[in-house]
Design an enzyme around this catalytic site. Sequence first.
Site, PDB file in Angstrom:
ATOM      1  N   TYR A 156     -15.056  -8.645  -0.913  1.00  0.00           N
ATOM      2  CA  TYR A 156     -14.030  -7.670  -1.109  1.00  0.00           C
ATOM      3  C   TYR A 156     -13.646  -6.864   0.196  1.00  0.00           C
ATOM      4  O   TYR A 156     -14.595  -6.644   0.981  1.00  0.00           O
ATOM      5  CB  TYR A 156     -14.461  -6.498  -2.139  1.00  0.00           C
ATOM      6  CG  TYR A 156     -13.247  -5.490  -2.495  1.00  0.00           C
ATOM      7  CD1 TYR A 156     -12.287  -5.979  -3.301  1.00  0.00           C
ATOM      8  CD2 TYR A 156     -13.371  -4.125  -2.032  1.00  0.00           C
ATOM      9  CE1 TYR A 156     -11.133  -4.917  -3.360  1.00  0.00           C
ATOM     10  CE2 TYR A 156     -12.390  -3.055  -2.491  1.00  0.00           C
ATOM     11  CZ  TYR A 156     -11.264  -3.539  -3.109  1.00  0.00           C
ATOM     12  OH  TYR A 156     -10.298  -2.546  -3.230  1.00  0.00           O
ATOM     13  N   ASP A 256     -15.765  -7.411   8.580  1.00  0.00           N
ATOM     14  CA  ASP A 256     -15.204  -6.351   7.652  1.00  0.00           C
ATOM     15  C   ASP A 256     -16.391  -5.320   7.736  1.00  0.00           C
ATOM     16  O   ASP A 256     -17.330  -5.738   6.617  1.00  0.00           O
ATOM     17  CB  ASP A 256     -14.779  -6.876   6.710  1.00  0.00           C
ATOM     18  CG  ASP A 256     -14.198  -5.501   5.574  1.00  0.00           C
ATOM     19  OD1 ASP A 256     -14.719  -4.327   5.897  1.00  0.00           O
ATOM     20  OD2 ASP A 256     -13.605  -5.678   4.601  1.00  0.00           O
ATOM     21  N   LYS A 284     -15.235   3.991   5.139  1.00  0.00           N
ATOM     22  CA  LYS A 284     -16.271   4.709   4.532  1.00  0.00           C
ATOM     23  C   LYS A 284     -16.924   5.652   5.580  1.00  0.00           C
ATOM     24  O   LYS A 284     -16.458   6.902   5.786  1.00  0.00           O
ATOM     25  CB  LYS A 284     -17.226   3.651   3.894  1.00  0.00           C
ATOM     26  CG  LYS A 284     -16.574   2.936   2.844  1.00  0.00           C
ATOM     27  CD  LYS A 284     -17.367   2.330   1.808  1.00  0.00           C
ATOM     28  CE  LYS A 284     -16.418   1.670   0.784  1.00  0.00           C
ATOM     29  NZ  LYS A 284     -16.147   0.320   0.744  1.00  0.00           N
TER      30      LYS A 284
HETATM   31  C1  LIG Z   1     -14.804  -0.485   0.403  1.00  0.00           C
HETATM   32  C2  LIG Z   1     -14.428  -1.464   1.139  1.00  0.00           C
HETATM   33  C3  LIG Z   1     -13.222  -1.839   1.464  1.00  0.00           C
HETATM   34  C4  LIG Z   1     -11.824  -1.231   1.252  1.00  0.00           C
HETATM   35  O1  LIG Z   1     -11.828   0.073   1.701  1.00  0.00           O
HETATM   36  P1  LIG Z   1     -11.033   1.319   0.967  1.00  0.00           P
HETATM   37  O2  LIG Z   1     -11.206   2.363   1.928  1.00  0.00           O
HETATM   38  O3  LIG Z   1     -11.472   1.493  -0.390  1.00  0.00           O
HETATM   39  O4  LIG Z   1      -9.577   0.658   0.905  1.00  0.00           O
HETATM   40  C5  LIG Z   1     -12.951  -3.040   2.484  1.00  0.00           C
HETATM   41  N1  LIG Z   1     -13.895  -3.587   2.675  1.00  0.00           N
HETATM   42  C6  LIG Z   1     -15.347  -3.592   2.399  1.00  0.00           C
HETATM   43  C7  LIG Z   1     -16.296  -4.699   2.895  1.00  0.00           C
HETATM   44  C8  LIG Z   1     -15.595  -2.395   1.482  1.00  0.00           C
HETATM   45  O5  LIG Z   1     -16.629  -2.285   1.124  1.00  0.00           O
END
Ligand SMILES: *Cc1c(COP(=O)(O)O)cnc(C)c1O
Length: 444
Positions: A156, A256, A284
């Site tokens: 994700y 990511d 985060k």
């Molecule tokens: C949470 C998450 C996202 C998305 O971040 P948001 O601030 O919710 O848009 C993207 N990549 C990873 C790996 C994530 O855990």
Amino acid sequence: MSDQSQSTSAPSVLRPRSQELFARAQQSIPGGVNSPVRAFRGVGGDPVFFVSGQGAELRDVDGNRYVDYVGSWGPMILGHAEPTVLAAIAEAAAQGLSFGAPTEREVQFAELLLRCVPSMDKVRLVSSGTEATMSALRLARGATGRAKIVKMDGAYHGHADSLLVAAGSGAATLGLPGTAGVTEGAARDTLTVPWNDAAAIEAVFRNHRSPSGESEIAAVIIEPVCGNMGCVPPQPGYLALLRKLTADHGTVLIFDEVMTGFRLALGGAQARYGVRPDLTCLGKIVGGGLPAAAYGGRADLMNQIAPLGPVYQAGTLSGNPLAVAAGMAMITQLQAPGLYERLEQTSTYLATELLLLCQRAGIPAVCNQVGSMFTLFFTDRPVHNYSDAKRADSARFARFFHGMLSCGVYLPPSQFEAAFVSMAHQSSDIEKTLAAARQVLPTL
Ligand SMILES: *Cc1c(COP(=O)(O)O)cnc(C)c1O
């Protein structure tokens, strides 16, 4: 999704106010929630409405208390309402909430981020992880002049159109293979392969070349430790293979690290595994609990971004003073010597004991853990990728989740999410969690 969980325990009777609010919320908010996984579809039952958090503990609207392993899905690595972070936000707020113009704090923050993540020569602040990955992809495409991207099944990366193909997290929880509203055009250039499968990624590079022989792949984007199909670490040598293949083909390697950044180490998963990506996405923890995220990397790539270069990306609230102050306060504290070792010790103990309790209860389980993220999968086979994760018994997980919730332990409400341990978790919290598991597991 299974609703069997509702018959195994009756926690809902203890949460009349949450139930009432959820019913009311559904009249004004789609599904009653502002992000799908919050609706508990993966485990059945009604979500818990919270009023406050302090350290490792959450308090709900009915006055129940829980040991929290969600941590707002990652940011709360120091626990809730951490005084230093609160003070930094208050101080920044007193000076004005947003200027839409540069501030000294942003410069200091960028410098701090570059020191923590040495693969980044430059960094741009945005407001969410979704924006960070979306912008990093645009940059990779702009810089390479190529269209295709590769992502992993079940990973994700936020909800940008091209990244919702075979996505994890809430999309996995709801069993959505793709998403309505994403055009064929947006999805066509996204290639997906199974995580940890060397042959599959090699084949993708072999099969996507232009007539001139040049690779058509602009970027490979990965969660260097997957967290959104549950926690699934890279197999030995896999990250190095991705690094080599992308370098050989002039493809941008994007880590990511929205979840893993500052979670697995100050320098993220790339520091832990010693692999240097071209671009890194952060989110985060980087915002200290407020909306901030970032993407950064090689100077020659980052210099392609407007106003320096032709790749446009902007944001009214980007570099918001409060979010920057919160992130700075949090990351400054994360530099304390021995902090990540302590987090890991606590987490390893918890994961090991949970697995032992499963064995004792005769329940097949696998506990994947890296640093302070972990997932207990109810399966008898190792979980190395998304299809392994999907073999886990989600109905049993739902019963486990509700049993733990009744005992005052708040786990992520889905088999396909990672749980997080924070610095605020004391041994009393861990022991309370294990006592709950000791009670719940034999009933499953
Ligand atoms: C949470 C998450 C996202 C998305 O971040 P948001 O601030 O919710 O848009 C993207 N990549 C990873 C790996 C994530 O855990």
